[in-house]
Design a protein around this motif. Structure first.
Motif, PDB file in Angstrom:
ATOM      1  N   LEU A 113     -16.498  -8.038  37.915  1.00 55.18           N
ATOM      2  CA  LEU A 113     -15.519  -6.965  37.725  1.00 55.18           C
ATOM      3  C   LEU A 113     -15.840  -6.157  36.462  1.00 55.18           C
ATOM      4  O   LEU A 113     -15.835  -4.922  36.463  1.00 55.18           O
ATOM      5  N   LEU A 114     -16.133  -6.867  35.380  1.00 54.91           N
ATOM      6  CA  LEU A 114     -16.464  -6.189  34.125  1.00 54.91           C
ATOM      7  C   LEU A 114     -17.745  -5.370  34.271  1.00 54.91           C
ATOM      8  O   LEU A 114     -17.823  -4.232  33.807  1.00 54.91           O
ATOM      9  N   ALA A 115     -18.734  -5.961  34.909  1.00 51.26           N
ATOM     10  CA  ALA A 115     -20.016  -5.255  35.078  1.00 51.26           C
ATOM     11  C   ALA A 115     -19.819  -3.980  35.898  1.00 51.26           C
ATOM     12  O   ALA A 115     -20.353  -2.924  35.555  1.00 51.26           O
ATOM     13  N   LEU A 116     -19.017  -4.084  36.953  1.00 47.14           N
ATOM     14  CA  LEU A 116     -18.797  -2.913  37.805  1.00 47.14           C
ATOM     15  C   LEU A 116     -17.988  -1.845  37.073  1.00 47.14           C
ATOM     16  O   LEU A 116     -18.330  -0.666  37.099  1.00 47.14           O
ATOM     17  N   ARG A 117     -16.926  -2.282  36.401  1.00 48.65           N
ATOM     18  CA  ARG A 117     -16.070  -1.325  35.724  1.00 48.65           C
ATOM     19  C   ARG A 117     -16.804  -0.607  34.587  1.00 48.65           C
ATOM     20  O   ARG A 117     -16.735   0.607  34.460  1.00 48.65           O
ATOM     21  N   TYR A 118     -17.524  -1.383  33.786  1.00 54.07           N
ATOM     22  CA  TYR A 118     -18.189  -0.772  32.629  1.00 54.07           C
ATOM     23  C   TYR A 118     -19.518  -0.126  33.018  1.00 54.07           C
ATOM     24  O   TYR A 118     -20.229   0.399  32.166  1.00 54.07           O
ATOM     25  N   SER A 119     -19.839  -0.164  34.308  1.00 55.12           N
ATOM     26  CA  SER A 119     -20.969   0.623  34.812  1.00 55.12           C
ATOM     27  C   SER A 119     -20.478   1.961  35.349  1.00 55.12           C
ATOM     28  O   SER A 119     -21.266   2.761  35.840  1.00 55.12           O
ATOM     29  N   GLY A 120     -19.177   2.160  35.293  1.00 57.15           N
ATOM     30  CA  GLY A 120     -18.628   3.453  35.671  1.00 57.15           C
ATOM     31  C   GLY A 120     -18.018   3.531  37.053  1.00 57.15           C
ATOM     32  O   GLY A 120     -17.651   4.616  37.507  1.00 57.15           O
ATOM     33  N   LEU A 121     -17.875   2.419  37.742  1.00 50.44           N
ATOM     34  CA  LEU A 121     -17.259   2.468  39.068  1.00 50.44           C
ATOM     35  C   LEU A 121     -15.756   2.688  38.941  1.00 50.44           C
ATOM     36  O   LEU A 121     -15.125   2.174  38.013  1.00 50.44           O
ATOM     37  N   SER A 122     -15.202   3.423  39.892  1.00 49.47           N
ATOM     38  CA  SER A 122     -13.757   3.660  39.900  1.00 49.47           C
ATOM     39  C   SER A 122     -13.046   2.407  40.422  1.00 49.47           C
ATOM     40  O   SER A 122     -13.690   1.509  40.988  1.00 49.47           O
ATOM     41  N   TYR A 123     -11.741   2.383  40.266  1.00 50.48           N
ATOM     42  CA  TYR A 123     -10.966   1.258  40.794  1.00 50.48           C
ATOM     43  C   TYR A 123     -11.172   1.134  42.310  1.00 50.48           C
ATOM     44  O   TYR A 123     -11.281   0.040  42.853  1.00 50.48           O
ATOM     45  N   ALA A 124     -11.199   2.290  42.987  1.00 53.21           N
ATOM     46  CA  ALA A 124     -11.368   2.272  44.451  1.00 53.21           C
ATOM     47  C   ALA A 124     -12.734   1.689  44.818  1.00 53.21           C
ATOM     48  O   ALA A 124     -12.852   0.905  45.770  1.00 53.21           O
ATOM     49  N   GLU A 125     -13.753   2.072  44.076  1.00 51.22           N
ATOM     50  CA  GLU A 125     -15.104   1.558  44.364  1.00 51.22           C
ATOM     51  C   GLU A 125     -15.187   0.054  44.090  1.00 51.22           C
ATOM     52  O   GLU A 125     -15.823  -0.697  44.827  1.00 51.22           O
ATOM     53  N   ILE A 126     -14.533  -0.371  43.011  1.00 53.54           N
ATOM     54  CA  ILE A 126     -14.520  -1.804  42.691  1.00 53.54           C
ATOM     55  C   ILE A 126     -13.797  -2.577  43.794  1.00 53.54           C
ATOM     56  O   ILE A 126     -14.247  -3.643  44.223  1.00 53.54           O
ATOM     57  N   ALA A 127     -12.680  -2.008  44.245  1.00 53.22           N
ATOM     58  CA  ALA A 127     -11.903  -2.674  45.292  1.00 53.22           C
ATOM     59  C   ALA A 127     -12.745  -2.863  46.552  1.00 53.22           C
ATOM     60  O   ALA A 127     -12.735  -3.934  47.169  1.00 53.22           O
ATOM     61  N   GLN A 128     -13.502  -1.842  46.896  1.00 53.94           N
ATOM     62  CA  GLN A 128     -14.359  -1.934  48.088  1.00 53.94           C
ATOM     63  C   GLN A 128     -15.473  -2.958  47.879  1.00 53.94           C
ATOM     64  O   GLN A 128     -15.772  -3.763  48.757  1.00 53.94           O
TER      65      GLN A 128
END
Lengths: 81, 173
Positions: B133-148
């Motif tokens: 989750l941290l890697a995805l978020r701090y790589s710039g993914l949006s909440y929607a992209e992380i959720a997917q």
């Protein structure tokens, strides 16, 4: 440690990527390992053809073909009676 | 349903849809892996493996292609991080990005390297989903992209992210 500090801790510097070189590397590996890609199958045609073939085979063999609803209605009536 | 491409034996150009996917997502996949690994070369190796896994098993035009790649990048990088074990100080220093202190400042290098190693140790120690989750978020993914990518509800991402950040803070001290 706030969000900015976490961001800073996870920072890795401003690296660029050479996508075309990476793609060339990927192509070489795929070719060397003779990897066969997956492509989407025409789902509807495959399913329809398969079912059609099965139905034809069943008819040839004299198997009665009925809907699930009819089968269930008949089966239930038989049980009750 | 998916089938192997008829008649292809792996030679020649890749399917156009896959090349489009690769060009569109490669930088992001490398970025996610780099957040976890802190090393550009390793991140690019992980990205190659991620794309190869996808290429072998999924059609390039699958609607889930991008989220699949993002999640796979995070998890593959975390696996690589755990498998990496202890690296020599010299190797670590060589892998430092260009914006780190100049090599004529050994003390600064030592501090930066220590922090960098600690961050990676913490990422390997906290629950995998939190680290991803941290890697995805701090790589710039949006909440929607992380959720997917992580197959969670978009409305849960904020809460999960806060928990992941708390876990990260606790371990970093």
């Amino acid at each position: 440690m706030n969000d900015n500090e976490i961001e800073k801790a996870l920072a890795t510097g401003d690296w660029g990527v050479d996508t075309e070189s990476a793609l060339a590397r990927f192509r070489l590996r795929a070719e060397r390992e003779r990897v066969v890609p997956i492509v989407a199958a025409p789902r509807r045609r495959v399913a329809t053809g398969w079912i059609r073939g099965l139905l034809e085979y069943a008819r040839e063999r004299g198997v009665e073909i009925t809907t699930y609803t009819d089968y269930w209605a008949r089966h239930s009536a038989g049980k009750e009676g | 349903m998916t089938l192997p491409a008829g008649g292809r034996e792996g030679a020649g150009p890749l399917p156009a849809a896959f090349e489009r996917l690769f060009r569109g997502e490669y930088a992001r996949v490398v970025g996610i892996a780099r957040r976890v690994l802190g090393d550009q070369g390793e991140a690019e190796d992980v990205a190659q493996e991620v794309f190869m896994s996808f290429y072998r098993a999924h059609p390039a035009d699958a609607p889930y292609a991008a989220p699949w790649l993002h999640a796979a990048a995070a998890h593959a990088a975390l696996n690589a991080l755990r498998a990496r074990g202890r690296r020599s100080r010299r190797e670590t220093a060589e892998a430092m990005p260009s914006d780190t202190p100049a090599p004529d400042d050994p003390a600064a290098i030592a501090v930066a390297t220590e922090t960098r190693d600690e961050v990676r140790t913490v990422l390997a120690r906290i629950p995998e989903r939190s680290a991803a989750l941290l890697a995805l978020r701090y790589s710039g993914l949006s909440y929607a992209e992380i959720a997917q990518a992580l197959d969670v509800r978009a409305s849960s991402v904020g809460t999960l992210l806060r928990r992941a950040e708390d876990a990260f803070r606790r371990e970093m001290k």
